[in-house]
Design a protein around this motif. Sequence first.
Motif, mmCIF file in Angstrom:
data_model
loop_
_atom_site.group_PDB
_atom_site.id
_atom_site.type_symbol
_atom_site.label_atom_id
_atom_site.label_comp_id
_atom_site.label_asym_id
_atom_site.label_seq_id
_atom_site.Cartn_x
_atom_site.Cartn_y
_atom_site.Cartn_z
ATOM 1 N N LEU A 82 0.879 -1.202 -0.077
ATOM 2 C CA LEU A 82 -0.082 -0.165 0.024
ATOM 3 C C LEU A 82 1.013 1.261 0.062
ATOM 4 O O LEU A 82 0.680 2.197 -0.658
ATOM 5 N N GLY A 83 1.947 1.207 0.684
ATOM 6 C CA GLY A 83 2.653 2.604 0.914
ATOM 7 C C GLY A 83 3.319 2.727 -0.401
ATOM 8 O O GLY A 83 3.588 3.744 -0.996
ATOM 9 N N THR A 84 3.935 1.697 -0.996
ATOM 10 C CA THR A 84 4.522 1.692 -2.683
ATOM 11 C C THR A 84 3.706 2.057 -3.579
ATOM 12 O O THR A 84 4.013 3.093 -4.478
ATOM 13 N N VAL A 85 2.395 1.804 -3.611
ATOM 14 C CA VAL A 85 1.325 2.337 -4.417
ATOM 15 C C VAL A 85 1.194 3.843 -4.321
ATOM 16 O O VAL A 85 1.328 4.707 -5.378
ATOM 17 N N PRO A 104 17.139 14.272 0.746
ATOM 18 C CA PRO A 104 18.515 14.295 1.522
ATOM 19 C C PRO A 104 18.361 14.043 3.081
ATOM 20 O O PRO A 104 19.108 13.539 3.816
ATOM 21 N N PHE A 105 17.489 15.038 3.507
ATOM 22 C CA PHE A 105 17.046 15.081 5.046
ATOM 23 C C PHE A 105 16.506 14.044 5.582
ATOM 24 O O PHE A 105 16.958 13.441 6.563
ATOM 25 N N LEU A 106 15.641 13.306 4.830
ATOM 26 C CA LEU A 106 15.063 11.916 4.948
ATOM 27 C C LEU A 106 16.284 11.084 5.321
ATOM 28 O O LEU A 106 16.366 10.142 6.263
ATOM 29 N N VAL A 107 17.162 10.628 4.335
ATOM 30 C CA VAL A 107 18.281 9.808 4.211
ATOM 31 C C VAL A 107 19.109 10.035 5.480
ATOM 32 O O VAL A 107 19.414 9.144 6.296
ATOM 33 N N LEU A 108 19.481 11.204 5.672
ATOM 34 C CA LEU A 108 20.359 11.633 6.830
ATOM 35 C C LEU A 108 19.923 11.643 8.256
ATOM 36 O O LEU A 108 20.459 11.196 9.223
ATOM 37 N N GLY A 109 18.695 11.857 8.237
ATOM 38 C CA GLY A 109 17.816 11.482 9.308
ATOM 39 C C GLY A 109 17.711 9.905 9.789
ATOM 40 O O GLY A 109 17.811 9.456 10.878
ATOM 41 N N ALA A 110 17.399 9.260 8.716
ATOM 42 C CA ALA A 110 17.452 7.750 8.861
ATOM 43 C C ALA A 110 18.894 7.056 9.567
ATOM 44 O O ALA A 110 18.964 6.384 10.414
ATOM 45 N N THR A 111 19.939 7.735 8.996
ATOM 46 C CA THR A 111 21.201 7.182 9.296
ATOM 47 C C THR A 111 21.476 7.747 10.679
ATOM 48 O O THR A 111 22.144 6.963 11.479
ATOM 49 N N ALA A 112 21.172 8.851 11.223
ATOM 50 C CA ALA A 112 21.104 9.290 12.498
ATOM 51 C C ALA A 112 20.657 8.435 13.450
ATOM 52 O O ALA A 112 21.076 8.099 14.543
ATOM 53 N N VAL A 113 19.467 7.939 13.018
ATOM 54 C CA VAL A 113 18.766 7.109 13.888
ATOM 55 C C VAL A 113 19.399 5.875 14.219
ATOM 56 O O VAL A 113 19.265 5.184 15.400
ATOM 57 N N LEU A 114 19.858 5.269 13.017
ATOM 58 C CA LEU A 114 20.776 4.068 13.350
ATOM 59 C C LEU A 114 21.880 4.312 14.104
ATOM 60 O O LEU A 114 22.215 3.525 15.010
ATOM 61 N N VAL A 139 5.912 -0.455 14.059
ATOM 62 C CA VAL A 139 6.524 -1.278 13.122
ATOM 63 C C VAL A 139 5.694 -1.089 11.915
ATOM 64 O O VAL A 139 6.424 -0.719 10.892
ATOM 65 N N GLN A 140 4.602 -1.119 11.809
ATOM 66 C CA GLN A 140 3.845 -0.937 10.739
ATOM 67 C C GLN A 140 3.778 0.347 10.239
ATOM 68 O O GLN A 140 4.067 0.582 9.022
ATOM 69 N N ALA A 141 3.995 1.551 10.841
ATOM 70 C CA ALA A 141 4.199 3.117 10.660
ATOM 71 C C ALA A 141 5.578 3.088 10.056
ATOM 72 O O ALA A 141 5.836 3.641 8.977
ATOM 73 N N MET A 142 6.660 2.240 10.372
ATOM 74 C CA MET A 142 7.773 2.507 9.888
ATOM 75 C C MET A 142 7.885 1.843 8.522
ATOM 76 O O MET A 142 8.328 2.370 7.691
ATOM 77 N N VAL A 143 7.354 0.655 8.387
ATOM 78 C CA VAL A 143 7.210 0.020 7.083
ATOM 79 C C VAL A 143 6.507 0.820 6.131
ATOM 80 O O VAL A 143 6.852 0.939 4.914
ATOM 81 N N GLY A 144 5.395 1.522 6.579
ATOM 82 C CA GLY A 144 4.407 2.090 5.517
ATOM 83 C C GLY A 144 5.259 3.432 5.080
ATOM 84 O O GLY A 144 5.336 3.722 3.800
ATOM 85 N N LEU A 145 5.970 4.116 5.910
ATOM 86 C CA LEU A 145 6.687 5.305 5.612
ATOM 87 C C LEU A 145 7.594 4.869 4.734
ATOM 88 O O LEU A 145 8.285 5.524 3.520
ATOM 89 N N GLY A 146 8.548 3.754 4.949
ATOM 90 C CA GLY A 146 9.651 3.494 4.171
ATOM 91 C C GLY A 146 9.261 3.186 2.710
ATOM 92 O O GLY A 146 9.813 3.257 1.851
ATOM 93 N N ALA A 147 7.977 2.281 2.827
ATOM 94 C CA ALA A 147 7.520 1.977 1.347
ATOM 95 C C ALA A 147 6.981 2.980 0.373
ATOM 96 O O ALA A 147 7.248 3.097 -0.558
ATOM 97 N N VAL A 148 6.476 4.117 1.234
ATOM 98 C CA VAL A 148 6.134 5.488 0.466
ATOM 99 C C VAL A 148 7.248 6.171 -0.354
ATOM 100 O O VAL A 148 7.368 6.393 -1.492
ATOM 101 N N TYR A 149 8.445 6.075 0.491
ATOM 102 C CA TYR A 149 9.573 6.691 0.167
ATOM 103 C C TYR A 149 10.111 5.823 -1.058
ATOM 104 O O TYR A 149 10.663 6.334 -2.061
#
Length: 253
Positions: A82-85, A104-114, A139-149
Amino acid sequence: MDLSDAALLLVAGLAAGTVNAVAGGGSLITFPALIATGLPPVPANVSNSVSVFPGYVASVVGSRLDLPHGRKLWGLLPTAVLGTVVGCVLLLATPARAFEVVVPFLVLGATAVLAFQDPLRRLVGHPADLSPRRRTVTVQAMVGLGAVYGGYFGAALGVMLVAGLALVLDATLARVSAIKNLLSAVVGLTTVVIFSLFGPVNWAAVAVVAPATLIGGYAGARLVRRLPPVVLKTVIVVFGTVIGLYLLWRALR
């Protein structure tokens, strides 16, 4: 496409498949390569999304021993679809410029989280301390946001999924990486279906890049199982930082 273009795409596909399995972000290797062969940005992005899908499948095969068993894992797949669609529709229906600035800010933010996973866990709570309902929703929210991206742009999808899942799952990084590979494959399959029907795919480029990502993806997934967790985390953080800074430079130049 001449021989030099084909050679460039072949090498880029091998590298991207390996990088996607280990850290994510391999699309930032194939996307510039497709641009270099003369494709406009949108067809290059669409063709790139279709091309890297076989590499995701190979990564799943290579990391299958680290995948958890049970219904909870399979319950994430509809959310990923659903997120990918939603992401694909955004790509095909809206201007890309605004999202290019945000990426870029999404990628840098995700990297900082890790990178700061342990302090953040102390702040938001360890996954083992969360209620089952809250853990499932998170977990579902994380997957959904990642799939939209992933449906919209896709580059560094693996970095974003690993960062988000490692924060909300009580699992080893190797297992998180295996789950990331499965979700990436689902995102990839969905983009293949949608872009094949509605997107400007360059199938000649796909025919060169896709088999190369297949080989690279399997090799990269096997490599992940041999890397110590600290080394794997460091590789992902470094690669994610480089990707984010590159995207930021490209967006602001």
